[in-house]
Design an enzyme around this catalytic site. Structure first.
Site, PDB file in Angstrom:
ATOM      1  N   GLY A 102     -14.040   4.143   3.631  1.00 57.17           N
ATOM      2  CA  GLY A 102     -12.945   3.415   2.984  1.00 57.17           C
ATOM      3  C   GLY A 102     -12.847   1.943   3.342  1.00 57.17           C
ATOM      4  O   GLY A 102     -12.424   1.119   2.519  1.00 57.17           O
ATOM      5  N   GLY A 160      -2.199   4.915  -7.166  1.00 49.52           N
ATOM      6  CA  GLY A 160      -2.582   3.502  -7.247  1.00 49.52           C
ATOM      7  C   GLY A 160      -4.067   3.273  -7.028  1.00 49.52           C
ATOM      8  O   GLY A 160      -4.728   2.618  -7.846  1.00 49.52           O
ATOM      9  N   ALA A 161      -4.624   3.828  -5.937  1.00 47.72           N
ATOM     10  CA  ALA A 161      -6.034   3.582  -5.615  1.00 47.72           C
ATOM     11  C   ALA A 161      -6.943   4.215  -6.662  1.00 47.72           C
ATOM     12  O   ALA A 161      -7.895   3.570  -7.136  1.00 47.72           O
ATOM     13  CB  ALA A 161      -6.350   4.137  -4.234  1.00 47.72           C
ATOM     14  N   LYS A 209       2.632   0.973  -4.270  1.00 53.08           N
ATOM     15  CA  LYS A 209       1.926   0.217  -5.315  1.00 53.08           C
ATOM     16  C   LYS A 209       2.492   0.424  -6.721  1.00 53.08           C
ATOM     17  O   LYS A 209       2.707  -0.567  -7.421  1.00 53.08           O
ATOM     18  CB  LYS A 209       0.436   0.533  -5.256  1.00 53.08           C
ATOM     19  CG  LYS A 209      -0.228  -0.183  -4.088  1.00 53.08           C
ATOM     20  CD  LYS A 209      -1.703   0.049  -4.076  1.00 53.08           C
ATOM     21  CE  LYS A 209      -2.064   1.032  -3.025  1.00 53.08           C
ATOM     22  NZ  LYS A 209      -3.513   1.039  -2.754  1.00 53.08           N
ATOM     23  N   GLY A 267      -7.644  12.075  -7.884  1.00 53.78           N
ATOM     24  CA  GLY A 267      -6.424  11.292  -7.724  1.00 53.78           C
ATOM     25  C   GLY A 267      -6.067  10.537  -8.986  1.00 53.78           C
ATOM     26  O   GLY A 267      -6.916  10.288  -9.853  1.00 53.78           O
ATOM     27  N   ALA A 268      -4.777  10.195  -9.089  1.00 47.86           N
ATOM     28  CA  ALA A 268      -4.306   9.382 -10.221  1.00 47.86           C
ATOM     29  C   ALA A 268      -3.192   8.458  -9.741  1.00 47.86           C
ATOM     30  O   ALA A 268      -2.355   8.026 -10.516  1.00 47.86           O
ATOM     31  CB  ALA A 268      -3.827  10.283 -11.356  1.00 47.86           C
ATOM     32  N   ASN A 287      -1.124  -4.244  -5.855  1.00 53.41           N
ATOM     33  CA  ASN A 287      -1.401  -4.132  -4.407  1.00 53.41           C
ATOM     34  C   ASN A 287      -1.396  -5.471  -3.687  1.00 53.41           C
ATOM     35  O   ASN A 287      -1.587  -5.513  -2.475  1.00 53.41           O
ATOM     36  CB  ASN A 287      -2.713  -3.385  -4.127  1.00 53.41           C
ATOM     37  CG  ASN A 287      -3.951  -4.246  -4.268  1.00 53.41           C
ATOM     38  OD1 ASN A 287      -3.992  -5.183  -5.051  1.00 53.41           O
ATOM     39  ND2 ASN A 287      -4.981  -3.909  -3.506  1.00 53.41           N
ATOM     40  N   THR A 318       0.837  -1.199   0.000  1.00 55.50           N
ATOM     41  CA  THR A 318       0.000   0.000   0.000  1.00 55.50           C
ATOM     42  C   THR A 318       0.871   1.247   0.000  1.00 55.50           C
ATOM     43  O   THR A 318       2.081   1.154  -0.267  1.00 55.50           O
ATOM     44  CB  THR A 318      -1.066  -0.058   1.119  1.00 55.50           C
ATOM     45  OG1 THR A 318      -1.956   1.047   0.936  1.00 55.50           O
ATOM     46  CG2 THR A 318      -0.485  -0.027   2.516  1.00 55.50           C
TER      47      THR A 318
HETATM   48  N1  NAP Z   1      -9.959   1.413   1.310  1.00 56.41           N
HETATM   49  C1  NAP Z   1      -9.059   0.703   0.657  1.00 56.41           C
HETATM   50  O1  NAP Z   1      -9.181  -0.526   0.466  1.00 56.41           O
HETATM   51  C2  NAP Z   1      -7.873   1.409   0.085  1.00 56.41           C
HETATM   52  C3  NAP Z   1      -7.099   0.798  -0.888  1.00 56.41           C
HETATM   53  C4  NAP Z   1      -6.044   1.497  -1.424  1.00 56.41           C
HETATM   54  C5  NAP Z   1      -5.732   2.758  -0.978  1.00 56.41           C
HETATM   55  N2  NAP Z   1      -6.498   3.315  -0.015  1.00 56.41           N
HETATM   56  C6  NAP Z   1      -6.216   4.689   0.423  1.00 56.41           C
HETATM   57  O2  NAP Z   1      -6.252   5.548  -0.706  1.00 56.41           O
HETATM   58  C7  NAP Z   1      -5.381   6.648  -0.506  1.00 56.41           C
HETATM   59  C8  NAP Z   1      -4.453   6.827  -1.727  1.00 56.41           C
HETATM   60  O3  NAP Z   1      -3.620   5.687  -1.838  1.00 56.41           O
HETATM   61  P1  NAP Z   1      -2.726   5.418  -3.167  1.00 56.41           P
HETATM   62  O4  NAP Z   1      -2.189   4.063  -3.019  1.00 56.41           O
HETATM   63  O5  NAP Z   1      -3.462   5.769  -4.403  1.00 56.41           O
HETATM   64  O6  NAP Z   1      -1.549   6.489  -2.985  1.00 56.41           O
HETATM   65  P2  NAP Z   1      -0.554   7.037  -4.108  1.00 56.41           P
HETATM   66  O7  NAP Z   1      -0.381   6.075  -5.217  1.00 56.41           O
HETATM   67  O8  NAP Z   1       0.639   7.532  -3.382  1.00 56.41           O
HETATM   68  O9  NAP Z   1      -1.362   8.304  -4.707  1.00 56.41           O
HETATM   69  C9  NAP Z   1      -1.619   9.425  -3.905  1.00 56.41           C
HETATM   70  C10 NAP Z   1      -2.605  10.353  -4.623  1.00 56.41           C
HETATM   71  O10 NAP Z   1      -2.898  11.448  -3.728  1.00 56.41           O
HETATM   72  C11 NAP Z   1      -2.508  12.668  -4.357  1.00 56.41           C
HETATM   73  N3  NAP Z   1      -1.931  13.561  -3.351  1.00 56.41           N
HETATM   74  C12 NAP Z   1      -1.087  13.213  -2.342  1.00 56.41           C
HETATM   75  N4  NAP Z   1      -0.727  14.316  -1.656  1.00 56.41           N
HETATM   76  C13 NAP Z   1      -1.356  15.362  -2.237  1.00 56.41           C
HETATM   77  C14 NAP Z   1      -1.403  16.757  -1.987  1.00 56.41           C
HETATM   78  N5  NAP Z   1      -0.707  17.309  -0.974  1.00 56.41           N
HETATM   79  N6  NAP Z   1      -2.164  17.547  -2.784  1.00 56.41           N
HETATM   80  C15 NAP Z   1      -2.870  17.002  -3.807  1.00 56.41           C
HETATM   81  N7  NAP Z   1      -2.868  15.690  -4.106  1.00 56.41           N
HETATM   82  C16 NAP Z   1      -2.131  14.879  -3.331  1.00 56.41           C
HETATM   83  C17 NAP Z   1      -1.468  12.289  -5.377  1.00 56.41           C
HETATM   84  O11 NAP Z   1      -1.402  13.309  -6.338  1.00 56.41           O
HETATM   85  P3  NAP Z   1      -0.060  13.489  -7.258  1.00 56.41           P
HETATM   86  O12 NAP Z   1      -0.184  12.488  -8.367  1.00 56.41           O
HETATM   87  O13 NAP Z   1      -0.158  14.879  -7.733  1.00 56.41           O
HETATM   88  O14 NAP Z   1       1.123  13.237  -6.357  1.00 56.41           O
HETATM   89  C18 NAP Z   1      -2.053  10.971  -5.898  1.00 56.41           C
HETATM   90  O15 NAP Z   1      -3.104  11.217  -6.791  1.00 56.41           O
HETATM   91  C19 NAP Z   1      -4.647   6.332   0.813  1.00 56.41           C
HETATM   92  O16 NAP Z   1      -5.310   7.002   1.843  1.00 56.41           O
HETATM   93  C20 NAP Z   1      -4.829   4.846   0.981  1.00 56.41           C
HETATM   94  O17 NAP Z   1      -4.776   4.447   2.337  1.00 56.41           O
HETATM   95  C21 NAP Z   1      -7.558   2.669   0.525  1.00 56.41           C
END
Ligand code: NAP
Length: 271
Positions: A252, A143-144, A78, A140-141, A99, A74
């Site tokens: 979530g 992993g999730a 990812k 967002g763009a 993941n 996570t």
């Molecule tokens: N419920 C579930 O089963 C599940 C599963 C997976 C993930 N999640 C949750 O989903 C969330 C995202 O996870 P991920 O794996 O997708 O993370 P990730 O791949 O690191 O992506 C993070 C995303 O958030 C954006 N972001 C981060 N900081 C930011 C900021 N200061 N301002 C604007 N945009 C920002 C990033 O934008 P940029 O591209 O511009 O950096 C990117 O789109 C986490 O909270 C995770 O715990 C939950």
């Protein structure tokens, strides 16, 4: 989630993991413990706190660990896991992230991506929302967000907006979605929140109190379904705002709960 008694670890217990940075917020160890107990599996899933610069070293080491069955990856690992696996499913390649990873008997690591399936199953079961024919907005763009976007496209949404801080990443995702779903209407217009049936936060904004909002809450309206991928806090600022407006909301945790058995299967822990 119930407070199941702790599993007694012996020399025969099979080890699984979750890799994250930070790690404190993960819910998978306790949720997976329930799955192992329900299936009578002698296994434990433990949290591994690893920073991005240590990920390749850790994964390489885990290949040598004979009683290790696999792991969940996570934030923020990812996308990087895609390049560290020895093989990946077509779904993971399309999404550009992994993941869940199975360690084969010979040490090979085989990755897949189950977040999107989990999200859509949760959407249908928790809110009763059927995405087919609807307009969806995904913030967002990463992993999730990529996984959610592909699963929504696979479920037949009529339009998908991808809004992301780094516009190049939003455009790259739109390009991949267009290739896989040539007829789908797509946009990257972050200001168009109001014009959608479903609004999803797939960013990590909302995990920390000081975070900026992931989208403009003032554009939400009562007829919309609003979902957040974030599990901790349970009620993010987005969900609180949406509930106050009268939207149906999805937290979530159901997204994880709805994919947890699929993860256990991919890692070979259950049949
Ligand atoms: N419920 C579930 O089963 C599940 C599963 C997976 C993930 N999640 C949750 O989903 C969330 C995202 O996870 P991920 O794996 O997708 O993370 P990730 O791949 O690191 O992506 C993070 C995303 O958030 C954006 N972001 C981060 N900081 C930011 C900021 N200061 N301002 C604007 N945009 C920002 C990033 O934008 P940029 O591209 O511009 O950096 C990117 O789109 C986490 O909270 C995770 O715990 C939950």
């Amino acid at each position: 989630m119930t407070d199941a008694p702790a599993h007694r670890i012996t020399g025969k217990t099979r080890i699984y993991g979750i890799l994250a940075d930070p790690i404190h917020h993960v819910k998978t160890p306790e949720v997976m413990a329930e799955v192992f107990a329900r299936h009578g599996v002698d296994a434990v899933l433990i949290p591994f706190h690893v920073k991005p610069e240590g990920l390749a070293t850790l994964v390489s080491g885990l290949k040598a660990m004979e009683n290790f069955g696999g792991f969940i990856a996570t934030v923020p690992h990812k996308p990087a896991m895609l390049g560290l696996c020895d093989g990946v499913t077509e779904e993971a390649r399309n999404i550009g992230a992994v993941n869940c990873v199975r360690r084969e008997a010979d040490g090979r690591m085989v990755g897949t991506m189950l977040d999107g399936i989990g999200f859509v199953v949760a959407l249908r079961t928790v809110t009763g929302f059927e995405p087919a024919g609807k307009r969806a907005y995904v913030a967002g763009a990463g992993g999730a967000a990529c996984a959610i976007a592909f699963a929504l496209a696979d479920s037949g949404v009529s339009h998908l907006t991808i809004a992301n801080r780094t516009i190049d990443k939003a455009e790259a995702l739109v390009g991949r979605l267009r290739q896989a779903h040539p007829g789908l209407s797509l946009s990257t217009d972050a200001a168009s929140v109001a014009d959608h049936d479903l609004v999803v936060n797939g960013t990590s904004l909302g995990m920390k109190e000081a975070d900026a909002p992931p989208l403009d809450f003032s554009r939400l309206s009562a007829g919309q379904v609003v979902a957040d991928a974030i599990m901790d806090p349970v009620m993010t600022p987005l969900l609180k705002a949406a509930e106050a407006i009268g939207c149906r909301i999805q937290r979530g945790l159901p997204m994880l709960q709805c994919q947890i058995e699929l993860m256990a299967k991919h890692m070979g822990a259950i049949a």
